[in-house]
Design a protein around this motif. Structure first.
Motif, PDB file in Angstrom:
ATOM      1  N   VAL A 189       2.864   4.937   0.746  1.00 44.17           N
ATOM      2  CA  VAL A 189       2.107   6.001   1.410  1.00 44.17           C
ATOM      3  C   VAL A 189       2.818   6.469   2.671  1.00 44.17           C
ATOM      4  CG1 VAL A 189      -0.042   6.531   2.630  1.00 44.17           C
ATOM      5  CG2 VAL A 189      -0.114   5.313   0.450  1.00 44.17           C
ATOM      6  N   VAL A 190       3.259   5.525   3.505  1.00 44.24           N
ATOM      7  CA  VAL A 190       3.924   5.910   4.756  1.00 44.24           C
ATOM      8  C   VAL A 190       5.253   6.599   4.451  1.00 44.24           C
ATOM      9  CG1 VAL A 190       4.830   5.092   6.947  1.00 44.24           C
ATOM     10  CG2 VAL A 190       2.799   4.035   5.994  1.00 44.24           C
ATOM     11  N   VAL A 198      11.238   6.340   8.991  1.00 45.39           N
ATOM     12  CA  VAL A 198      10.057   6.219   9.843  1.00 45.39           C
ATOM     13  C   VAL A 198       9.123   5.152   9.298  1.00 45.39           C
ATOM     14  CG1 VAL A 198       8.021   7.427  10.703  1.00 45.39           C
ATOM     15  CG2 VAL A 198      10.231   8.577  10.678  1.00 45.39           C
ATOM     16  N   ALA A 199       8.984   5.078   7.975  1.00 50.63           N
ATOM     17  CA  ALA A 199       8.119   4.060   7.376  1.00 50.63           C
ATOM     18  C   ALA A 199       8.572   2.662   7.766  1.00 50.63           C
ATOM     19  CB  ALA A 199       8.122   4.213   5.861  1.00 50.63           C
ATOM     20  N   ASP A 200       9.862   2.416   7.702  1.00 47.25           N
ATOM     21  CA  ASP A 200      10.386   1.098   8.074  1.00 47.25           C
ATOM     22  C   ASP A 200      10.028   0.760   9.519  1.00 47.25           C
ATOM     23  OD1 ASP A 200      11.471   0.669   5.593  1.00 47.25           O
ATOM     24  OD2 ASP A 200      13.479   1.357   6.133  1.00 47.25           O
ATOM     25  N   ARG A 201      10.157   1.742  10.397  1.00 46.68           N
ATOM     26  CA  ARG A 201       9.899   1.488  11.817  1.00 46.68           C
ATOM     27  C   ARG A 201       8.413   1.258  12.071  1.00 46.68           C
ATOM     28  NH1 ARG A 201      13.759   5.265  15.427  1.00 46.68           N
ATOM     29  NH2 ARG A 201      12.728   3.995  16.999  1.00 46.68           N
ATOM     30  N   LEU A 203       6.135   0.181   9.878  1.00 43.09           N
ATOM     31  CA  LEU A 203       5.705  -1.079   9.280  1.00 43.09           C
ATOM     32  C   LEU A 203       6.282  -2.287  10.009  1.00 43.09           C
ATOM     33  CD1 LEU A 203       5.866  -0.091   5.512  1.00 43.09           C
ATOM     34  CD2 LEU A 203       3.836  -0.366   6.938  1.00 43.09           C
ATOM     35  N   ARG A 204       7.316  -2.064  10.820  1.00 44.39           N
ATOM     36  CA  ARG A 204       7.801  -3.142  11.693  1.00 44.39           C
ATOM     37  C   ARG A 204       6.966  -3.248  12.963  1.00 44.39           C
ATOM     38  NH1 ARG A 204      13.208  -1.216  10.606  1.00 44.39           N
ATOM     39  NH2 ARG A 204      13.237  -0.268  12.679  1.00 44.39           N
ATOM     40  N   GLY A 205       6.010  -2.339  13.150  1.00 40.19           N
ATOM     41  CA  GLY A 205       5.115  -2.429  14.295  1.00 40.19           C
ATOM     42  C   GLY A 205       5.361  -1.425  15.396  1.00 40.19           C
ATOM     43  N   GLU A 206       6.223  -0.440  15.183  1.00 42.55           N
ATOM     44  CA  GLU A 206       6.500   0.556  16.224  1.00 42.55           C
ATOM     45  C   GLU A 206       5.445   1.664  16.178  1.00 42.55           C
ATOM     46  OE1 GLU A 206      10.539   1.930  16.564  1.00 42.55           O
ATOM     47  OE2 GLU A 206      11.324   0.087  15.681  1.00 42.55           O
ATOM     48  N   ILE A 207       4.242   1.339  16.662  1.00 44.81           N
ATOM     49  CA  ILE A 207       3.140   2.291  16.606  1.00 44.81           C
ATOM     50  C   ILE A 207       2.519   2.545  17.982  1.00 44.81           C
ATOM     51  CG2 ILE A 207       2.568   1.757  14.204  1.00 44.81           C
ATOM     52  CD1 ILE A 207       0.341  -0.044  15.246  1.00 44.81           C
ATOM     53  N   GLU A 208       3.215   2.140  19.034  1.00 48.24           N
ATOM     54  CA  GLU A 208       2.682   2.314  20.387  1.00 48.24           C
ATOM     55  C   GLU A 208       2.836   3.770  20.839  1.00 48.24           C
ATOM     56  OE1 GLU A 208       3.544   0.743  24.950  1.00 48.24           O
ATOM     57  OE2 GLU A 208       4.370  -0.342  23.221  1.00 48.24           O
ATOM     58  N   ARG A 209       1.710   4.369  21.238  1.00 44.41           N
ATOM     59  CA  ARG A 209       1.755   5.765  21.673  1.00 44.41           C
ATOM     60  C   ARG A 209       2.629   5.911  22.910  1.00 44.41           C
ATOM     61  NH1 ARG A 209      -2.754   9.716  24.225  1.00 44.41           N
ATOM     62  NH2 ARG A 209      -3.349   7.821  25.313  1.00 44.41           N
TER      63      ARG A 209
END
Length: 401
Positions: A189-190, A198-201, A203-209
């Motif tokens: 989906v991602v 971007v999906a790899d990043r 799903l590695r946890g890079e989701i900080e605004r």
């Protein structure tokens, strides 16, 4: 290798935590059942998928032959697929059943299901199916459970102890399979909506605004020619078909040349080409030339089929961008922002007025190195919102495809 029900359950849960692939799970489960004395000849495991191109997938294990994985594309309506229409799983789902059994030695089911007739002709004696349903809050997409089937050549078929072993261990196996499938679904989906990089990043946890990094990128900003007119005149089905056809064409070219699509902007595409500046510029020029050829081929095919056609305009630019998470607290976009993105957009907007399908920025030309010889200047122009005029270029005629 533990061959008790408890041992197989423990293995399945550990395998799910470890993240074994679906193929490894199915193979490992079947091998453990056989080691426990279950006379399995053929086992199948099937589930729907949340994938834009694949409707469902199946894993078929045959004793002495190993595993075969099958994917069923989203090309036709499921009920038009004979393999599905005449399957035992569909028969059970239509009736709300979760378990059923056919005695192949007596020819049961052979008149309804071609598969059962084939299995009986190959020496099958018993066929048992079990569907493990997921709860209402535990499914993704259309997947409501895991469908399994089990066949044997044992005279007399499966014993009650054989079926009891499967019933006892199948929930743990299903949980492990679902865990693995959920990870695959999240990645699919991602990747589908944001791209693989971007999906790899994410799903590695890079989701900080607000977490971004300043990097130099070669930007690709393309648009379809006359799309507003097409949108006003074409039926909705033809318009979406046209959008998808040209997106397939252009995105395929970008991916083939080491690029990643960052965003669809209506009929426009914002992408970045990877690599050291001069290398990335060379790839971008190769991609631009390949896109011209690919769209020309597509137009010939669509014209021959009586379908509407169009072209594209493209800006190539090189500059610094901010790359990362931007947005509100509960709705983020992993993208590129900054003056360079705006500049690429302004250059692309000049393609029509300058009658040039491809325009290249001054900074891109400087970063090209030896590939500068592939460019021809079209003069200096002021860009809306940009402080100073800059020289723009296009591909040399011999390189434009």
């Amino acid at each position: 290798m533990s061959t008790t029900a408890a041992g197989i359950q423990e293995w399945a849960l550990a395998a799910g935590l470890e993240g074994l692939s679906q193929a490894e799970l199915v193979t490992g489960y079947c091998e453990r059942l056989v080691a426990a004395g279950l006379p399995v000849w053929r086992a199948s495991v099937g589930a729907d998928t949340l994938h834009p191109l694949i409707d469902a997938q199946g894993h078929r294990w045959i004793a002495g032959e190993g595993l075969r994985v099958e994917f069923f594309p989203r090309l036709t309506l499921r009920d038009e697929n004979d393999e599905w229409r005449f399957s035992t799983w569909k028969w059970m789902l239509d009736r709300g059943a979760v378990e059923n059994r056919w005695n192949l030695s007596r020819g049961e089911g052979a008149d309804l299901f071609p598969l059962l007739a084939d299995l009986a002709a190959s020496g099958g004696t018993d066929y048992w199916t079990r569907i493990v349903r997921y709860g209402e809050g535990a499914f993704l997409g259309e997947t409501r459970g895991l469908a399994t089937s089990w066949a044997t050549r044992e005279p007399g078929g499966f014993g009650e102890g054989d079926l009891a072993l499967i019933r006892a261990t199948l929930p743990a196996f299903t949980l492990a399979f679902k865990a693995t499938m959920s990870i695959d679904t999240a990645r699919t989906v991602v990747s589908t909506y944001l791209g693989e990089n971007v999906a790899d990043r994410i799903l590695r946890g890079e989701i900080e605004r607000g977490k971004v990094m300043a990097v130099r990128k070669v930007l690709w900003f393309s648009d379809l020619v006359g799309f507003t007119r097409l949108a006003d005149t074409l039926p909705h089905e033809q318009l979406i078909d046209l959008l998808n056809a040209y997106a397939d064409c252009l995105v395929g070219v970008v991916h083939d040349h080491g690029g990643q699509v960052l965003k669809f902007l209506g009929d426009g595409i914002l992408a970045a080409i990877a690599g050291e500046a001069c290398v990335a510029c060379g790839r971008a020029l190769d991609a631009a030339a390949a896109a011209r050829r690919a769209v020309a081929d597509l137009n010939r095919a669509r014209s021959a089929a009586g379908l509407p056609t169009t072209g594209f305009t493209l800006a190539l630019h090189e500059g610094e961008v901010l790359y990362g998470n931007v947005g509100s607290r509960d709705r983020l976009d992993f993208t590129v922002v900054g003056p360079s993105v705006n500049e690429a957009s302004r250059i692309q907007a000049l393609c029509r007025s300058l009658d040039q399908p491809i325009l290249v920025s001054e900074s891109f030309a400087r970063a090209c190195g030896p590939d500068t010889r592939r460019l021809v200047s079209v003069g200096r122009y002021a860009l809306r919102g940009i402080e100073r005029p800059q020289e723009l270029f296009t591909l040399d005629h011999g390189d434009a495809g």
